[in-house]
Design a protein around this motif. Structure first.
Motif, PDB file in Angstrom:
ATOM      1  N   ASP A 123       1.602  10.702   7.571  1.00 16.90           N
ATOM      2  CA  ASP A 123       1.808   9.648   6.629  1.00 16.90           C
ATOM      3  C   ASP A 123       2.618   8.352   7.633  1.00 16.90           C
ATOM      4  OD1 ASP A 123       4.536  10.540   6.794  1.00 16.90           O
ATOM      5  OD2 ASP A 123       4.426  11.177   4.709  1.00 16.90           O
ATOM      6  N   ASP A 137      -0.493   7.589   2.936  1.00 14.81           N
ATOM      7  CA  ASP A 137      -0.992   8.548   3.650  1.00 14.81           C
ATOM      8  C   ASP A 137      -1.745   8.006   4.780  1.00 14.81           C
ATOM      9  OD1 ASP A 137      -3.318   7.595   2.651  1.00 14.81           O
ATOM     10  OD2 ASP A 137      -3.838   9.147   1.055  1.00 14.81           O
ATOM     11  N   THR A 143       1.378   6.629  -1.734  1.00 13.45           N
ATOM     12  CA  THR A 143       1.563   8.108  -2.201  1.00 13.45           C
ATOM     13  C   THR A 143       2.871   8.156  -2.908  1.00 13.45           C
ATOM     14  OG1 THR A 143       2.164   8.934  -0.297  1.00 13.45           O
ATOM     15  CG2 THR A 143      -0.053   9.206  -0.645  1.00 13.45           C
ATOM     16  N   GLU A 144       3.812   7.169  -2.598  1.00 16.92           N
ATOM     17  CA  GLU A 144       5.353   7.664  -3.088  1.00 16.92           C
ATOM     18  C   GLU A 144       6.045   6.423  -2.938  1.00 16.92           C
ATOM     19  OE1 GLU A 144       8.997  10.478  -2.021  1.00 16.92           O
ATOM     20  OE2 GLU A 144       7.190  11.051  -1.375  1.00 16.92           O
TER      21      GLU A 144
END
Length: 147
Positions: A123, A137, A143-144
């Protein structure tokens, strides 16, 4: 019995000497960086004064670190590809950030600047000037988010 003592002495000697060889940091000049790293610096950090550069040699790999007078730092892998860009007092050069990440950050946080980016095996971790950390990613999907 004597053979066992010799083997044990060899193992102990190895245990003491191997850690001494690991983590061998040494200062270098920018000209000693891999060609890809020198080109990256010339392209994205031209004109900035280098405070120091060093190589960290472990048993199986090398990593390079360049720190500039303004506090920015760039870390490179053995082949010269950048691993981490940290411009804590400024902004990571836009051309150094993967386009998909830059576009997504501009879409979601139009007033924010990217101050750090770390490329891992799986990532990218991106730091913004407001302290927010984003994780993308390898396909550049967010993704976060962490503050």
């Amino acid at each position: 019995m004597k053979r066992t003592r010799i083997i044990l002495a060899g193992i102990l000697l190895s245990a003491w000497t191997l850690p001494a060889a690991a983590g061998n940091d040494r200062p270098i000049v920018v000209g000693e960086l891999p060609a890809a790293a020198r080109e990256f610096l010339r392209t994205h950090f031209d004109g900035l004064e280098v405070s120091y550069a060093k190589v960290d040699e472990d048993f199986f790999d090398k990593e390079y670190k360049v720190v500039f007078v303004n506090g920015a730092k760039v870390e490179f892998l053995e082949d010269g590809l950048w691993k981490e860009l940290d411009c804590k007092y400024g902004e990571v050069p836009a051309a150094a950030v993967p386009r998909q990440i830059a576009d997504e950050v501009a879409r979601l946080f139009p007033e924010r600047k990217i101050v750090s980016i770390d490329r891992g095996r799986r990532d990218y971790e991106v730091g913004l000037d407001n302290g927010l950390e984003l994780t993308f990613d390898r396909k550049f999907r967010l993704t976060e988010m962490d503050d």
